[in-house]
Design a protein around this motif. Structure first.
Motif, PDB file in Angstrom:
ATOM      1  N   ALA A 163       0.840  -1.206   0.000  1.00 39.59           N
ATOM      2  CA  ALA A 163       0.000   0.000   0.000  1.00 39.59           C
ATOM      3  C   ALA A 163       0.873   1.254   0.000  1.00 39.59           C
ATOM      4  O   ALA A 163       0.597   2.207  -0.743  1.00 39.59           O
ATOM      5  N   PHE A 164       1.934   1.267   0.789  1.00 36.78           N
ATOM      6  CA  PHE A 164       2.834   2.414   0.810  1.00 36.78           C
ATOM      7  C   PHE A 164       3.558   2.571  -0.522  1.00 36.78           C
ATOM      8  O   PHE A 164       3.790   3.697  -0.969  1.00 36.78           O
ATOM      9  N   LEU A 165       3.908   1.463  -1.156  1.00 38.59           N
ATOM     10  CA  LEU A 165       4.544   1.524  -2.476  1.00 38.59           C
ATOM     11  C   LEU A 165       3.564   2.117  -3.489  1.00 38.59           C
ATOM     12  O   LEU A 165       3.920   3.026  -4.253  1.00 38.59           O
ATOM     13  N   LEU A 166       2.343   1.634  -3.515  1.00 35.12           N
ATOM     14  CA  LEU A 166       1.348   2.117  -4.465  1.00 35.12           C
ATOM     15  C   LEU A 166       0.954   3.572  -4.204  1.00 35.12           C
ATOM     16  O   LEU A 166       0.562   4.280  -5.129  1.00 35.12           O
ATOM     17  N   ALA A 167       1.076   4.013  -2.956  1.00 33.96           N
ATOM     18  CA  ALA A 167       0.765   5.397  -2.611  1.00 33.96           C
ATOM     19  C   ALA A 167       1.986   6.311  -2.797  1.00 33.96           C
ATOM     20  O   ALA A 167       1.954   7.465  -2.389  1.00 33.96           O
ATOM     21  N   SER A 168       3.030   5.772  -3.400  1.00 31.08           N
ATOM     22  CA  SER A 168       4.277   6.518  -3.648  1.00 31.08           C
ATOM     23  C   SER A 168       4.901   7.055  -2.364  1.00 31.08           C
ATOM     24  O   SER A 168       5.508   8.110  -2.358  1.00 31.08           O
ATOM     25  N   GLN A 169       4.757   6.308  -1.281  1.00 31.32           N
ATOM     26  CA  GLN A 169       5.357   6.676  -0.011  1.00 31.32           C
ATOM     27  C   GLN A 169       6.595   5.852   0.302  1.00 31.32           C
ATOM     28  O   GLN A 169       7.189   6.012   1.365  1.00 31.32           O
TER      29      GLN A 169
ATOM     30  N   SER B 298      10.037   3.704  -1.829  1.00 33.72           N
ATOM     31  CA  SER B 298      10.716   3.407  -3.088  1.00 33.72           C
ATOM     32  C   SER B 298      10.618   1.913  -3.396  1.00 33.72           C
ATOM     33  O   SER B 298      10.409   1.095  -2.493  1.00 33.72           O
ATOM     34  N   LEU B 299      10.780   1.566  -4.661  1.00 39.46           N
ATOM     35  CA  LEU B 299      10.718   0.159  -5.060  1.00 39.46           C
ATOM     36  C   LEU B 299      11.807  -0.680  -4.390  1.00 39.46           C
ATOM     37  O   LEU B 299      11.505  -1.757  -3.858  1.00 39.46           O
ATOM     38  N   PRO B 300      13.077  -0.246  -4.377  1.00 37.25           N
ATOM     39  CA  PRO B 300      14.093  -1.069  -3.694  1.00 37.25           C
ATOM     40  C   PRO B 300      13.775  -1.280  -2.206  1.00 37.25           C
ATOM     41  O   PRO B 300      13.935  -2.378  -1.685  1.00 37.25           O
ATOM     42  N   ARG B 301      13.309  -0.238  -1.542  1.00 33.06           N
ATOM     43  CA  ARG B 301      12.976  -0.360  -0.116  1.00 33.06           C
ATOM     44  C   ARG B 301      11.786  -1.305   0.053  1.00 33.06           C
ATOM     45  O   ARG B 301      11.774  -2.144   0.956  1.00 33.06           O
ATOM     46  N   ALA B 302      10.778  -1.187  -0.798  1.00 30.75           N
ATOM     47  CA  ALA B 302       9.607  -2.064  -0.703  1.00 30.75           C
ATOM     48  C   ALA B 302      10.007  -3.522  -0.915  1.00 30.75           C
ATOM     49  O   ALA B 302       9.569  -4.402  -0.171  1.00 30.75           O
ATOM     50  N   LEU B 303      10.837  -3.781  -1.906  1.00 34.74           N
ATOM     51  CA  LEU B 303      11.289  -5.165  -2.148  1.00 34.74           C
ATOM     52  C   LEU B 303      12.104  -5.687  -0.973  1.00 34.74           C
ATOM     53  O   LEU B 303      11.949  -6.844  -0.560  1.00 34.74           O
ATOM     54  N   GLY B 304      12.954  -4.841  -0.413  1.00 40.05           N
ATOM     55  CA  GLY B 304      13.730  -5.236   0.768  1.00 40.05           C
ATOM     56  C   GLY B 304      12.832  -5.531   1.953  1.00 40.05           C
ATOM     57  O   GLY B 304      13.027  -6.514   2.667  1.00 40.05           O
ATOM     58  N   TYR B 305      11.826  -4.673   2.164  1.00 37.58           N
ATOM     59  CA  TYR B 305      10.885  -4.883   3.260  1.00 37.58           C
ATOM     60  C   TYR B 305      10.129  -6.204   3.072  1.00 37.58           C
ATOM     61  O   TYR B 305       9.958  -6.964   4.015  1.00 37.58           O
ATOM     62  N   LEU B 306       9.653  -6.447   1.850  1.00 34.26           N
ATOM     63  CA  LEU B 306       8.874  -7.663   1.597  1.00 34.26           C
ATOM     64  C   LEU B 306       9.699  -8.913   1.865  1.00 34.26           C
ATOM     65  O   LEU B 306       9.223  -9.869   2.494  1.00 34.26           O
ATOM     66  N   LEU B 307      10.938  -8.922   1.417  1.00 37.61           N
ATOM     67  CA  LEU B 307      11.810 -10.067   1.663  1.00 37.61           C
ATOM     68  C   LEU B 307      12.083 -10.217   3.157  1.00 37.61           C
ATOM     69  O   LEU B 307      12.018 -11.327   3.698  1.00 37.61           O
ATOM     70  N   ALA B 308      12.383  -9.118   3.834  1.00 40.51           N
ATOM     71  CA  ALA B 308      12.644  -9.167   5.269  1.00 40.51           C
ATOM     72  C   ALA B 308      11.417  -9.638   6.039  1.00 40.51           C
ATOM     73  O   ALA B 308      11.535 -10.426   6.991  1.00 40.51           O
ATOM     74  N   GLN B 309      10.227  -9.181   5.640  1.00 35.68           N
ATOM     75  CA  GLN B 309       8.998  -9.589   6.314  1.00 35.68           C
ATOM     76  C   GLN B 309       8.746 -11.084   6.135  1.00 35.68           C
ATOM     77  O   GLN B 309       8.367 -11.780   7.088  1.00 35.68           O
TER      78      GLN B 309
END
Length: 177
Positions: free
Chosen positions: A74-80, A82-93
């Protein structure tokens, strides 16, 4: 890609791993049946909600305390985010939740483990009905998180902890049965 070289990026990734680890461990652990009888829906709902609120309060200043892939998307889609941070978060989660469930599996006696907190649809609820309920509850949770983290409020992630935790608790109370 400069973001990948910053120490704040890697601290945030570690925070998401730790948050997901503790969220899975505490939430699933509270869902186990240690005594005969029906499971406590209220206890599990409070455990997940309080664990989420705790992670937002403790880790919000580092990573936002997402802990949940739906929130990260949701934060990625709301442009809040970045893509690299979102991918890192998803993998870490994902890795954090697997590690938390693994530790819980290792420290819980076999007779107590059961399905390790795994839920299933009630026999009278169809797959379509279950999907719609899950989508509605996830949308409610995401709306609460986005509103709670809105910069137009006070800008402090810690102030979002209670509404986010309560939102997740309400979702569990409604959806678990």
């Amino acid at each position: 890609m400069r973001e990948l070289r910053s120490s704040s990026f890697w601290r945030a990734i570690l925070a998401e791993f730790l948050g997901s680890f503790l969220y899975a461990l505490l939430g699933l652990g509270a869902s186990l049946r240690w005594a005969p009888g029906p499971p406590s829906v209220l206890g599990a709902a409070l455990a997940f909600g309080l664990a989420q609120a705790t992670m937002v309060q403790a880790l919000g200043h580092v990573s936002g305390g997402h802990v949940n892939p739906a929130i990260t998307l949701a934060f990625l889609l709301a442009s809040q985010l970045s893509l690299p941070r979102a991918l890192g978060y998803l993998l870490a989660q994902l890795l954090g939740a697997l590690a938390g469930a693994g530790v819980l599996y290792g420290v819980t006696p076999a007779p107590i483990r059961g399905t390790l907190g795994l839920t299933a649809l009630h026999p009278s609820v169809g797959l379509g009905q279950g999907t719609v309920v899950e989508l509605l509850l996830t949308a409610q949770f995401i709306l609460c998180v986005l509103a709670s983290f809105d910069d137009r409020h006070d800008g402090r992630p810690g102030s979002a902890a209670l509404p986010v935790g309560f939102s997740l608790t309400v979702s569990h109370l409604f959806g678990v049965r």
